[in-house]
Enzyme design. Structure first.
Site, short mmCIF file in Angstrom:
data_model
loop_
_atom_site.label_atom_id
_atom_site.label_comp_id
_atom_site.label_asym_id
_atom_site.label_seq_id
_atom_site.Cartn_x
_atom_site.Cartn_y
_atom_site.Cartn_z
N ARG A 1 0.74 -1.11 -0.03
CA ARG A 1 -0.07 -0.10 -0.16
C ARG A 1 1.03 1.21 0.22
O ARG A 1 1.87 0.97 0.68
CB ARG A 1 -0.97 -0.02 1.32
N GLU B 1 -4.45 7.60 -5.32
CA GLU B 1 -4.65 7.02 -6.74
C GLU B 1 -5.86 7.07 -7.38
O GLU B 1 -7.03 7.51 -6.87
CB GLU B 1 -4.40 5.24 -6.62
N HIS C 1 -1.32 0.36 -9.93
CA HIS C 1 -1.95 -0.51 -8.99
C HIS C 1 -2.62 -1.72 -9.59
O HIS C 1 -3.65 -1.98 -9.50
CB HIS C 1 -2.93 0.10 -8.08
#
Length: 317
Positions: free
Chosen positions: A230, A259, A278
């Site tokens: 993360r 994000e 991601h």
């Protein structure tokens, strides 16, 4: 007797419903690809199955009979911070299924960083024939921060490359495939001997910025940082400084504080950084990976209720 209704909210909802109906006959499955489709059938559903980050508040509010959310992801932060989700609703995830894709991304980053693969692509686009010695993963040390299922999968692949594998964990002191395991308070020592520092630890208050400026300073100038955990596990500002100053050789980041990564982020322009959006948990067979976990939990729920479920997430009080 009416069957328990299960709302499947996913792009592959129809496939999930068809396959689960064969393995879990005690349920009525309701497929929904869009939110509008889900809202039309949500009222009587007791179970919701979907990708946690994409489950909206209005869907939860449209499900007064909801007792259990089966997330098709490992991360459920979005749900844990949703006050509209009643405290007695059980949340489970698909922990354990992401080892192959996450570990393959880590290997891709290690090889791409060490061999300067982005420079090769740039040279190809410029029609430039340039060669340089190609570093091997063999005999390099990879230190994995966080020793869960994904770390175990990555260790298997790293050992196949004849790498030395170490780890950082407060929960486990000995794991097959690891040459040495350090406590978290010795992460700088672990980082100092690593050629690759790979972060896979779950995010929480105790792991916020577990990789900070001090850890980066402890790393060899020839070493690389990879974060597929993360964004908050790594101090991004410290990474920018370390890359700009040449404190480390490079980094690969798949996760970020915000994000999508803002266009104004300095990460876009620092040297020797590979950015991926991601994608670590994604695969081209995701539904096939998740379905057996969902089926097992549905059958357990039918026999023993919520107490029989696996991968239950502890909700904050």
């Amino acid at each position: 007797m009416a069957k328990t209704q299960v709302l499947i909210f996913d792009p592959d909802a129809q496939w999930y419903c068809e396959t689960l109906a064969q393995q879990c006959p005690g349920y009525a499955f309701l497929p929904a690809v869009t939110v509008d489709e889900a809202l039309k059938v949500a009222a009587d559903a007791e179970i919701l199955c979907g990708l946690a980050p994409f489950i909206p508040v209005d869907m939860i509010q449209a499900m007064p009979k909801l007792k259990w959310v089966q997330a098709l992801t490992t991360g459920v932060d979005h749900l844990l911070h949703m006050p509209e989700l009643a405290s007695d609703v059980v949340i489970t995830n698909t922990r354990g299924m992401h080892g192959p894709q996450m570990s393959e991304l880590a290997v891709l980053m290690m090889m791409s960083l060490a061999r300067q693969f982005p420079a090769m692509i740039a040279n190809q686009q410029a029609s430039a024939w340039k060669q340089w010695p190609q570093p091997l993963l063999q005999d390099k040390t990879v230190c994995i921060v966080g020793l869960g299922v994904i770390a175990e999968a990555l260790a298997v692949r790293c050992n196949a490359f004849d790498m030395r594998v170490t780890g950082v964990s407060d929960g486990r002191s000995e794991v097959d495939g690891f040459a040495r395991i350090f406590k978290r308070n010795r992460i700088a020592e672990a980082a100092a001997e690593a050629d690759f520092l790979v972060v896979i630890v779950p995010y929480g208050p105790e792991t916020h910025h577990i990789v900070n400026a001090d850890v980066l300073k402890a790393m060899k100038q020839s070493a690389y940082l990879i974060n597929i955990a993360r964004g908050g596990c790594v101090d991004q500002d410290a990474v920018v400084d370390a890359l700009n100053s040449g404190e480390i050789a490079g980094a690969g980041l798949d996760v970020f504080n915000t994000e999508p990564l803002p266009e104004t982020s300095p990460l876009w322009t620092v040297p020797n950084l590979i950015i991926t959006p991601h994608i670590g948990g994604m695969s081209d067979c995701y539904a096939q990976q998740a379905q057996p976990i969902v089926a097992e939990n549905l059958n357990a729920y039918a026999k023993g209720g919520a107490a029989a479920l696996k991968n239950v997430i502890e909700r904050p009080s």
